[in-house]
Design an enzyme around this catalytic site. Structure first.
Site, PDB file in Angstrom:
ATOM      1  CG  ASN A  12      -6.293   5.429  -4.953  1.00 11.51           C
ATOM      2  OD1 ASN A  12      -7.322   5.774  -3.920  1.00 11.51           O
ATOM      3  ND2 ASN A  12      -5.215   6.786  -4.991  1.00 11.51           N
ATOM      4  CG  HIS A  31      -6.330  12.852  -6.226  1.00  8.22           C
ATOM      5  ND1 HIS A  31      -6.062  10.977  -5.761  1.00  8.22           N
ATOM      6  CD2 HIS A  31      -5.428  12.909  -7.343  1.00  8.22           C
ATOM      7  CE1 HIS A  31      -5.712  10.872  -6.752  1.00  8.22           C
ATOM      8  NE2 HIS A  31      -5.598  12.356  -7.455  1.00  8.22           N
TER       9      HIS A  31
END
Length: 160
Positions: A15, A36
């Protein structure tokens, strides 16, 4: 990468996912962003509904943070009817209210959390309708709280 191995594919699993993936693509690196939420989707969906994750097969498709559970079966039997019945009758409030509403409207469950999904669609976080935050139990402070906890874990770590 664009110069040294131009045919290689960079798999971004960090991220901020969309921003980093977009930047790499703009600089000529063949990139795909993975989240994820795909791996956590099935246990996160079935466990709160009291359903087993044993012998479950599924198909998920999407891009970046917009992934959809297209099929979910056990021994060839479609589990979506049972999932929807249990999900739509689950007592509120709970942490999947945005995801369930999206599933109710579109027919498919999204893999990303309700909090995060609400950031990617225009229907739940609206300055003109602040009551939606409570109605759909959207924890707007979830990410900052997680960051504070991670910083504390780093500070407490004997490995820093």
């Amino acid at each position: 990468m664009a110069e040294v191995c131009p045919d290689a594919l960079f798999i971004n699993y960090t991220n901020p996912l969309a921003i980093l993936t977009g930047a790499l693509i703009r600089f000529g690196v063949k990139t795909v962003g993975l989240c994820h939420s795909v791996q956590q989707c099935i246990p996160g969906l079935l466990t709160p509904l009291g359903m087993s994750t044993e012998n479950v097969q599924w198909k998920i498709a999407g891009i970046n943070h917009q992934w959809w559970l297209l099929e979910i079966t056990r021994d060839g039997k479609d589990l979506y009817p049972e999932i929807k019945e249990k999900a739509f009758n689950r007592p509120t409030p709970h942490d999947d209210m945005v995801r369930y509403e999206i599933m109710k409207q579109f027919g498919y469950y999204v893999t990303e959390s309700s909090e995060h999904s609400s950031e990617y669609v225009p229907w739940f976080i609206k300055s003109t309708h602040p009551e939606l935050i409570e109605k759909f139990n959207i924890p707007l402070d979830e990410y900052p709280r997680r960051c504070v906890n991670q910083i504390q874990q780093w500070e407490d770590s004997p490995y820093k």
